[in-house]
Design a protein around this motif. Sequence first.
Motif, PDB file in Angstrom:
ATOM      1  N   VAL A   1       0.841  -1.199   0.000  1.00  0.00           N
ATOM      2  CA  VAL A   1       0.000   0.000   0.000  1.00  0.00           C
ATOM      3  C   VAL A   1       0.878   1.251   0.000  1.00  0.00           C
ATOM      4  O   VAL A   1       0.650   2.192  -0.759  1.00  0.00           O
ATOM      5  N   HIS A   2       1.920   1.246   0.820  1.00  0.00           N
ATOM      6  CA  HIS A   2       2.831   2.396   0.891  1.00  0.00           C
ATOM      7  C   HIS A   2       3.639   2.523  -0.397  1.00  0.00           C
ATOM      8  O   HIS A   2       3.842   3.634  -0.909  1.00  0.00           O
TER       9      HIS A   2
ATOM     10  N   VAL B   1      -6.598  10.585  -4.260  1.00  0.00           N
ATOM     11  CA  VAL B   1      -7.870  10.087  -4.780  1.00  0.00           C
ATOM     12  C   VAL B   1      -7.651   8.775  -5.538  1.00  0.00           C
ATOM     13  O   VAL B   1      -8.389   7.802  -5.348  1.00  0.00           O
ATOM     14  N   CYS B   2      -6.639   8.743  -6.372  1.00  0.00           N
ATOM     15  CA  CYS B   2      -6.342   7.547  -7.162  1.00  0.00           C
ATOM     16  C   CYS B   2      -5.998   6.372  -6.242  1.00  0.00           C
ATOM     17  O   CYS B   2      -6.513   5.262  -6.407  1.00  0.00           O
ATOM     18  N   TRP B   3      -5.132   6.616  -5.282  1.00  0.00           N
ATOM     19  CA  TRP B   3      -4.655   5.587  -4.348  1.00  0.00           C
ATOM     20  C   TRP B   3      -5.798   5.048  -3.499  1.00  0.00           C
ATOM     21  O   TRP B   3      -6.004   3.830  -3.440  1.00  0.00           O
ATOM     22  N   SER B   4      -6.543   5.925  -2.869  1.00  0.00           N
ATOM     23  CA  SER B   4      -7.625   5.444  -2.006  1.00  0.00           C
ATOM     24  C   SER B   4      -8.720   4.794  -2.836  1.00  0.00           C
ATOM     25  O   SER B   4      -9.353   3.828  -2.390  1.00  0.00           O
ATOM     26  N   GLY B   5      -8.927   5.262  -4.060  1.00  0.00           N
ATOM     27  CA  GLY B   5      -9.898   4.624  -4.938  1.00  0.00           C
ATOM     28  C   GLY B   5      -9.502   3.204  -5.295  1.00  0.00           C
ATOM     29  O   GLY B   5     -10.346   2.298  -5.347  1.00  0.00           O
TER      30      GLY B   5
ATOM     31  N   GLN C   1     -16.363  -0.032  -1.198  1.00  0.00           N
ATOM     32  CA  GLN C   1     -16.539  -0.332   0.222  1.00  0.00           C
ATOM     33  C   GLN C   1     -17.684   0.512   0.784  1.00  0.00           C
ATOM     34  O   GLN C   1     -17.948   1.610   0.310  1.00  0.00           O
ATOM     35  N   ASP C   2     -18.339   0.006   1.818  1.00  0.00           N
ATOM     36  CA  ASP C   2     -19.449   0.694   2.481  1.00  0.00           C
ATOM     37  C   ASP C   2     -18.898   1.776   3.401  1.00  0.00           C
ATOM     38  O   ASP C   2     -18.250   1.478   4.402  1.00  0.00           O
TER      39      ASP C   2
ATOM     40  N   THR D   1     -13.904   3.068   8.160  1.00  0.00           N
ATOM     41  CA  THR D   1     -13.618   4.455   8.524  1.00  0.00           C
ATOM     42  C   THR D   1     -12.277   4.550   9.255  1.00  0.00           C
ATOM     43  O   THR D   1     -11.469   5.436   8.966  1.00  0.00           O
ATOM     44  N   GLU D   2     -12.018   3.627  10.184  1.00  0.00           N
ATOM     45  CA  GLU D   2     -10.723   3.619  10.883  1.00  0.00           C
ATOM     46  C   GLU D   2      -9.582   3.389   9.905  1.00  0.00           C
ATOM     47  O   GLU D   2      -8.546   4.053   9.978  1.00  0.00           O
ATOM     48  N   CYS D   3      -9.765   2.456   8.989  1.00  0.00           N
ATOM     49  CA  CYS D   3      -8.739   2.180   7.990  1.00  0.00           C
ATOM     50  C   CYS D   3      -8.511   3.404   7.116  1.00  0.00           C
ATOM     51  O   CYS D   3      -7.370   3.796   6.860  1.00  0.00           O
ATOM     52  N   ARG D   4      -9.592   4.015   6.664  1.00  0.00           N
ATOM     53  CA  ARG D   4      -9.483   5.211   5.819  1.00  0.00           C
ATOM     54  C   ARG D   4      -8.730   6.320   6.562  1.00  0.00           C
ATOM     55  O   ARG D   4      -7.886   7.000   5.993  1.00  0.00           O
ATOM     56  N   ASN D   5      -9.011   6.508   7.855  1.00  0.00           N
ATOM     57  CA  ASN D   5      -8.303   7.523   8.646  1.00  0.00           C
ATOM     58  C   ASN D   5      -6.813   7.220   8.726  1.00  0.00           C
ATOM     59  O   ASN D   5      -5.976   8.119   8.622  1.00  0.00           O
ATOM     60  N   THR D   6      -6.472   5.950   8.914  1.00  0.00           N
ATOM     61  CA  THR D   6      -5.058   5.549   8.972  1.00  0.00           C
ATOM     62  C   THR D   6      -4.389   5.779   7.619  1.00  0.00           C
ATOM     63  O   THR D   6      -3.264   6.291   7.551  1.00  0.00           O
TER      64      THR D   6
END
Length: 184
Positions: A27-28, A44-48, A54-55, A62-67
Amino acid sequence: MSDIPLNYELVARQLASADVELSGAEVHGMLCGLLCSGREDAHVCWSGELLSGQDDGDLLLTECRNTLDQMYRETSSAINGPGLGFTVFLPDDETPVQQRGEAVSDWCQGFLFGVGLSGIDPEAQLSAATREALGDFSEISRLDVAAFGENDEEDDALIEITEFLWVAATLVHSDLVNGPTERS
């Protein structure tokens, strides 16, 4: 909300809880490939790529997205700051050498994927030295980590490879920010 220090185990747990089937290193690496390639919409590209479909109401997501947002902020700041001061995100030195070797391999795969997502033309935009370094990334991504033993030689080799990853990433960044210094 204050950021807690990122560590490999935390990121691994959060990725798994969000059903992301990539390692923290991969991921990194993907993020670094996008950022070093100068992709302006890297976040945007990376998180997409990681969290599409995902819901958004899922607390674990949400915790993962924050990290991941924290990883983005820290990595982007390091890459775009003075001296390209980022560190390759890998397990700590106490982790068995086979797992660290696997993470190095994963990071290379992620970096190559991120560079690919950036849409650059390596022949036109990268110097011969940088293209060669990316070829080395491809070789490193196929490391036979099962053959690693727990000894100082493998530890030293991983340290050297990790230093090389940083140098090669800086070459990509330099070529795409300043243009390649040599063409061939």
